[in-house]
Structure formats: C-alpha cells, structure tokens
Scaffold this motif. Sequence first.
Motif, PDB file in Angstrom:
ATOM      1  N   LYS A 170     -75.039  28.496 109.869  1.00 59.92           N
ATOM      2  CA  LYS A 170     -74.115  28.376 111.005  1.00 59.92           C
ATOM      3  C   LYS A 170     -72.761  27.852 110.542  1.00 59.92           C
ATOM      4  CE  LYS A 170     -77.786  27.385 114.342  1.00 59.92           C
ATOM      5  NZ  LYS A 170     -77.869  28.645 115.063  1.00 59.92           N
ATOM      6  N   ALA A 171     -72.537  27.887 109.243  1.00 61.35           N
ATOM      7  CA  ALA A 171     -71.250  27.536 108.634  1.00 61.35           C
ATOM      8  C   ALA A 171     -70.903  26.043 108.690  1.00 61.35           C
ATOM      9  CB  ALA A 171     -70.111  28.374 109.226  1.00 61.35           C
ATOM     10  N   PHE A 172     -71.914  25.192 108.826  1.00 60.69           N
ATOM     11  CA  PHE A 172     -71.645  23.757 108.681  1.00 60.69           C
ATOM     12  C   PHE A 172     -71.744  23.402 107.200  1.00 60.69           C
ATOM     13  CE2 PHE A 172     -73.012  23.982 113.101  1.00 60.69           C
ATOM     14  CZ  PHE A 172     -71.956  23.303 113.694  1.00 60.69           C
ATOM     15  N   TYR A 231     -72.785  13.623 106.591  1.00 61.48           N
ATOM     16  CA  TYR A 231     -72.050  12.638 107.381  1.00 61.48           C
ATOM     17  C   TYR A 231     -72.841  12.302 108.652  1.00 61.48           C
ATOM     18  CZ  TYR A 231     -68.308  10.202 109.773  1.00 61.48           C
ATOM     19  OH  TYR A 231     -67.574   9.232 110.407  1.00 61.48           O
ATOM     20  N   LEU A 232     -73.286  13.356 109.331  1.00 61.10           N
ATOM     21  CA  LEU A 232     -74.045  13.124 110.564  1.00 61.10           C
ATOM     22  C   LEU A 232     -75.271  12.247 110.275  1.00 61.10           C
ATOM     23  CD1 LEU A 232     -74.434  13.913 113.610  1.00 61.10           C
ATOM     24  CD2 LEU A 232     -76.020  15.647 112.785  1.00 61.10           C
ATOM     25  N   LEU A 233     -75.961  12.549 109.185  1.00 65.42           N
ATOM     26  CA  LEU A 233     -77.198  11.818 108.878  1.00 65.42           C
ATOM     27  C   LEU A 233     -76.940  10.349 108.561  1.00 65.42           C
ATOM     28  CD1 LEU A 233     -79.149  14.479 106.747  1.00 65.42           C
ATOM     29  CD2 LEU A 233     -79.327  14.020 109.197  1.00 65.42           C
ATOM     30  N   VAL A 234     -75.802  10.045 107.930  1.00 68.10           N
ATOM     31  CA  VAL A 234     -75.557   8.640 107.567  1.00 68.10           C
ATOM     32  C   VAL A 234     -74.758   7.895 108.639  1.00 68.10           C
ATOM     33  CG1 VAL A 234     -75.645   9.133 105.082  1.00 68.10           C
ATOM     34  CG2 VAL A 234     -73.416   8.980 106.221  1.00 68.10           C
ATOM     35  N   SER A 235     -74.300   8.611 109.662  1.00 68.95           N
ATOM     36  CA  SER A 235     -73.394   7.964 110.609  1.00 68.95           C
ATOM     37  C   SER A 235     -74.110   6.972 111.532  1.00 68.95           C
ATOM     38  CB  SER A 235     -72.654   9.016 111.456  1.00 68.95           C
ATOM     39  OG  SER A 235     -73.599   9.741 112.212  1.00 68.95           O
ATOM     40  N   VAL A 236     -75.414   7.107 111.643  1.00 71.41           N
ATOM     41  CA  VAL A 236     -76.182   6.189 112.498  1.00 71.41           C
ATOM     42  C   VAL A 236     -77.030   5.305 111.576  1.00 71.41           C
ATOM     43  CG1 VAL A 236     -78.005   6.084 114.264  1.00 71.41           C
ATOM     44  CG2 VAL A 236     -76.237   7.850 114.393  1.00 71.41           C
ATOM     45  N   PRO A 237     -77.000   3.981 111.774  1.00 70.92           N
ATOM     46  CA  PRO A 237     -77.787   3.110 110.891  1.00 70.92           C
ATOM     47  C   PRO A 237     -79.269   3.485 110.906  1.00 70.92           C
ATOM     48  CG  PRO A 237     -76.396   1.813 112.357  1.00 70.92           C
ATOM     49  CD  PRO A 237     -76.299   3.225 112.813  1.00 70.92           C
ATOM     50  N   GLY A 262     -72.509  16.689 117.935  1.00 72.82           N
ATOM     51  CA  GLY A 262     -72.473  15.598 116.950  1.00 72.82           C
ATOM     52  C   GLY A 262     -72.124  16.140 115.576  1.00 72.82           C
ATOM     53  N   LEU A 263     -72.678  17.308 115.258  1.00 70.89           N
ATOM     54  CA  LEU A 263     -72.426  17.891 113.946  1.00 70.89           C
ATOM     55  C   LEU A 263     -70.960  18.345 113.821  1.00 70.89           C
ATOM     56  CD1 LEU A 263     -73.645  18.578 111.260  1.00 70.89           C
ATOM     57  CD2 LEU A 263     -74.637  20.647 112.244  1.00 70.89           C
ATOM     58  N   LYS A 264     -70.416  18.869 114.925  1.00 69.96           N
ATOM     59  CA  LYS A 264     -68.999  19.276 114.900  1.00 69.96           C
ATOM     60  C   LYS A 264     -68.107  18.052 114.722  1.00 69.96           C
ATOM     61  CE  LYS A 264     -69.723  23.304 117.737  1.00 69.96           C
ATOM     62  NZ  LYS A 264     -69.995  23.592 119.131  1.00 69.96           N
ATOM     63  N   ALA A 265     -68.462  16.961 115.410  1.00 68.25           N
ATOM     64  CA  ALA A 265     -67.671  15.727 115.272  1.00 68.25           C
ATOM     65  C   ALA A 265     -67.749  15.235 113.820  1.00 68.25           C
ATOM     66  CB  ALA A 265     -68.181  14.659 116.229  1.00 68.25           C
ATOM     67  N   ALA A 266     -68.918  15.362 113.215  1.00 68.71           N
ATOM     68  CA  ALA A 266     -69.082  14.936 111.816  1.00 68.71           C
ATOM     69  C   ALA A 266     -68.196  15.792 110.920  1.00 68.71           C
ATOM     70  CB  ALA A 266     -70.541  15.056 111.401  1.00 68.71           C
ATOM     71  N   ARG A 298     -82.071   2.150 111.191  1.00 68.58           N
ATOM     72  CA  ARG A 298     -83.094   1.640 112.104  1.00 68.58           C
ATOM     73  C   ARG A 298     -82.882   2.091 113.547  1.00 68.58           C
ATOM     74  NH1 ARG A 298     -84.372  -3.557 112.993  1.00 68.58           N
ATOM     75  NH2 ARG A 298     -82.459  -4.478 112.173  1.00 68.58           N
ATOM     76  N   MET A 299     -81.878   2.954 113.735  1.00 70.09           N
ATOM     77  CA  MET A 299     -81.670   3.511 115.077  1.00 70.09           C
ATOM     78  C   MET A 299     -82.054   4.979 115.082  1.00 70.09           C
ATOM     79  SD  MET A 299     -78.054   1.879 116.116  1.00 70.09           S
ATOM     80  CE  MET A 299     -77.966   2.686 117.702  1.00 70.09           C
ATOM     81  N   LYS A 300     -82.566   5.419 116.224  1.00 70.33           N
ATOM     82  CA  LYS A 300     -82.884   6.843 116.335  1.00 70.33           C
ATOM     83  C   LYS A 300     -81.585   7.643 116.297  1.00 70.33           C
ATOM     84  CE  LYS A 300     -87.101   6.353 119.080  1.00 70.33           C
ATOM     85  NZ  LYS A 300     -87.273   4.892 119.121  1.00 70.33           N
ATOM     86  N   LEU A 301     -81.668   8.830 115.754  1.00 69.65           N
ATOM     87  CA  LEU A 301     -80.472   9.691 115.686  1.00 69.65           C
ATOM     88  C   LEU A 301     -80.778  10.960 116.465  1.00 69.65           C
ATOM     89  CD1 LEU A 301     -78.717  10.639 112.302  1.00 69.65           C
ATOM     90  CD2 LEU A 301     -78.564  11.989 114.354  1.00 69.65           C
ATOM     91  N   ASN A 302     -80.067  11.146 117.562  1.00 69.21           N
ATOM     92  CA  ASN A 302     -80.324  12.349 118.353  1.00 69.21           C
ATOM     93  C   ASN A 302     -79.455  13.489 117.811  1.00 69.21           C
ATOM     94  OD1 ASN A 302     -81.748  13.667 120.351  1.00 69.21           O
ATOM     95  ND2 ASN A 302     -80.068  13.447 121.823  1.00 69.21           N
TER      96      ASN A 302
END
Length: 504
Positions: free
Chosen positions: A287-289, A296-302, A313-317, A304-308
């Motif tokens: 999808k050209a990401f 970035y998306l994967l590391v943007s949330v600490p 979110g991916l576009k923002a990343a 111990r928190m769930k990442l939805n």
Amino acid sequence: MTLRLYNTMSRSLEEFRPVRPGKIGLYTCGPTVYNRVHIGNLRTFVWEDVMCRVFRALSYETTQVMNLTDIDDKTIRGAMAAGLPLREFTDRHIATFFADLNALGVVPATLYPRATDHIPEMVALVKKLAARGHTYESDGSVWFRIATFPGYGKLSKIDLSAVKRGARVADDEYDKEDVRDFAVWKVAKEGEPESATWTTELGRGRPGWHLECSAMSMKYLGETFDIHTGAVDNIFPHHENEIAQSEGATGKPFVNFWLHAEHLLVDGEKMAKSKGNFYTLPDLLEKAFSPRAIRYLLVSVPYRMKLNFTFDGLKAAASAVERLESLDLRLREREGRKGKEEEEISLKVNAPEAAGGDFAERVSAAHRAVFDSLEDDLNTAGALGALFSFVKATNVDLEAGHLSPADATAARGLLHEIAGNILGIMPSDAASGLASSPSKKSPSESSSESRDVDETWIDARIAARKAAKKTRDFKAADAIRDELLGRGIVLEDTPHGVRWKRKP
Ligand code: AMP
Ligand code: ZN
C-alpha cells in the motif's frame, strides 16, 4: 537518571541492576515459524530492538538471544498441510521472518537458536527435573507436576485454587486460568511426521513448547540472567511454565526482570492470525507505506500501552518521518553554505537576538530529555515528544537564519543519533560523527564486519536465495547474494550446493 524498568514479577518500576556489571543478558521469545508474522508480532520485536539499542547506548554490553520455535503443534500441522518435512517448512518461514526484520531495520540478535537444534539440551533438562521429583510419566509423555513447585503462579498471579490435582493439558498453548500439569515431553502420536519426532532417552517424541525457552536461555545466558521479554499473552502459561521448569531444575532464581509488551489491536481486538484481523509487513508495503513509517507507528506508543492500528495513524506516522527527513535535508543545505553567507549567519548567531543562545547547550538539553524518557521504562513516546520539540525549535531557527553551519551539523548529529541510531526511524549517519557501537549495525546497513553475523541468519538467507532460484526469481536471488556480501559473507555455488565463507 538511572535506568528503571517495569517488572511484571513485582508489578512495579524497579531500578535496573545487571547480574554482571556492565553486561546485560536478554532473552526475547521469538516467533513460531509456521507462517508470516503480522505487524502485531513485529511491534513486539521492534520494541525489543529499540530496547537493545538503548541498552547499548547506555554502554551495556548486551547479549540478545531470540529463539525460533520450529517445533510445536502449529508448525507440525503446517508442515503436514504443506506436505513438507518440518525443517524445510520452517526454513521458509524463518527466511521471511528475517526479511521482515531486515526491512524494518531491526538489528539482528546475537543469536537465533532453533528449538530443533537443542533437543539434547531439552532432554537433559527433563532428566534434571525428573531427578528432583518434578515430573511424572503418563501415556508415554512426561508431565510437570505443578504441585511440586510452590512458586507456581508467582508471575501471572494466577488463582491456584482452581488447580485440579493431576489434571493435564497436552496443548502447547492453552487458555488463561487453565492451571494444570503441562507436558514437557510429548510421546509421538500416530500420523505425526517422522521429521517432527526424535528418539531420545525419554522415548520417541518431541519437546513441549515451553521447554525450549528454559533450555536455550539458560544455555546461552546462564542459570540466572537479567531480562526476559515477550508480549503479555506470553505471561501465562508460557513464562509461568518456563519459571517452573528452570527454577525447578536449578533451585536458583531464573530471571531478574520480566518485561511484557501490550498488544497491537485492530478495532479494539488483539491482532491475531486466528482472528483473521491481521496485516503483514508486505501487506502494508504494497500500500506504499515505507518501512520507516511503519516502524515509527510501532514505536510511537510506549510498549506497556495498547496500540490501536489504523491507516490514519500510519499516515500520521509517515508525515512525522517526512518532517524529520525534510529538516535533515535543510540542515544539510545549511551545513554546505560557505563564505559570505556563513559569516552573516555566524554574526546573527552571536547577536543578542539569536534564537538559540548557545545552540550546543540546546542540543545537549534535547539529548538529556530524550534519554530521561528512554531510561524511564523505555518511554518512546516521551522520547519522540522531546525530539519533536527540538525539531520545531530548530525549524524556527533555520527559518530565521539563526543557525551557523556548525549548529546545523550539531542538530543533524542529534537527529541521527536519536531518530537513526536509537529509534531506527531515519538512517543513522556515520558522517555525523556519532559513535555507534559495532553491534548496533542493522542488517540493512552494509558492514564489512562479518564476525557478528549469526549463522542461523546466514543459513536462512541462503535458504531464501535457493527458494527464489527455484521459482526463477533471479533478481531476488542476486539481491540476497549482495545482501550477504554487504555483511561480509561470500557465497560460492559448488556442484554440491552453496558454500559460504566470511570475507577475510
Ligand atoms: P508467536 O509467533 O505467536 O509465538 O508470537 C511471537 C511474539 O509476538 C510473541 O512474543 C507474542 O506474544 C507476540 N504477539 C502476538 N500477537 C501480538 C499482538 N497482536 N501484538 C503484539 N505482540 C503480539
Ligand atoms: Zn519463549
């Protein structure tokens, strides 16, 4: 600031102290190699990668061991369905796993031991447990009697009143709260392929899933080591059973710090193969990401928190990564300016109205702020927050013409150290003059040093090349040869197959 980590065992933040000064032994539960990992799995592996990069930046000599589960209920079912011998089946999935890690810039672990290469160690562990009265035999299999281990349940805080004495569970994975004796050695069943069973002193059969992690972690890291990680679904039964097996056999504490990552979710539910709600890395690349945006998306949330997971979110990343790259580009341009303009800039910098005052101090304050967050239980969101405050202020200064070429170099240095070397969301830049330890190289960064390259990885890459050739995908095969060469491994095609050697 000292490094503090949240220990699942104590359910609290603890100051980290290693078993041996200056060194960290880390065991990270790896994938079950029966299909392509999804980005939920990859969230956990990328978090562990960032963890290692932080430890190394803090000057800990870090040994990371990640197992590859190439024998369990799922791999056997998969191999049978594919009509392949177990090893050939799992080789294919190991190859795609390494390809995914490589694409995401994950620095290879020190070792990737495979369960099936450690059957003797596992048999020895079962014998030790038997000698200490922790096991019994039934139906040809060997079971761990959890009633013999008083500490059972201490990690998961499971309710032991539900234990049915002598009740057994044969599945490698089972439901929460289902507290029963578990198999450490499983007798070969009718219809199971030859390639998935071993004849040992325990009879013909194969190890239970949990056993491999006890045997391999203690083999490579010692009977007591620093940190053991996984995602939260590993806490019970897997890690609880590892503790019972390891401490039952040695009588010593197994692990000092247990760290667990929360799940990546889709629409509020855990991303899982069994639910069908998953994306693989190639799904997103198609999808050209970019891999960096995904990382970035994967590391943007600490952790111990769930990442939805959402595409927004991916576009923002992706746009956050672009902001970093565009600042880097502009800083590079500024670095390149010479002569009159440079004089003008330095005059402005020294002028009282210059935005940054002492720019070097601003860079080191940003560096401190980032590390304060990272040392606080690997708070990547805090680290990114501090980094982007610096990015914003630096953009303003650049706009106003307040930065000298030397300031631009210092700013780029920070960018590449934090976003590149630590978070892996930008290329790390040797030219910026930042020291990066030799073990920090990612598989995607070419290196002439091959000493650190793990043989399992090499074998997997060779298997992937062979598979590519088989399907006449010569472009892919050549790319793999070049990739290996970049890491100091030379391939030779001989009439007897492929041989490899390390470049002198
Ligand atoms: P498996 O291949 O199922 O053993 O999983 C490999 C690793 O990924 C384990 O540490 C799992 O706990 C972890 N994992 C599985 N699903 C998710 C998810 N949705 N989010 C984060 N980690 C996960
Ligand atoms: Zn494990």
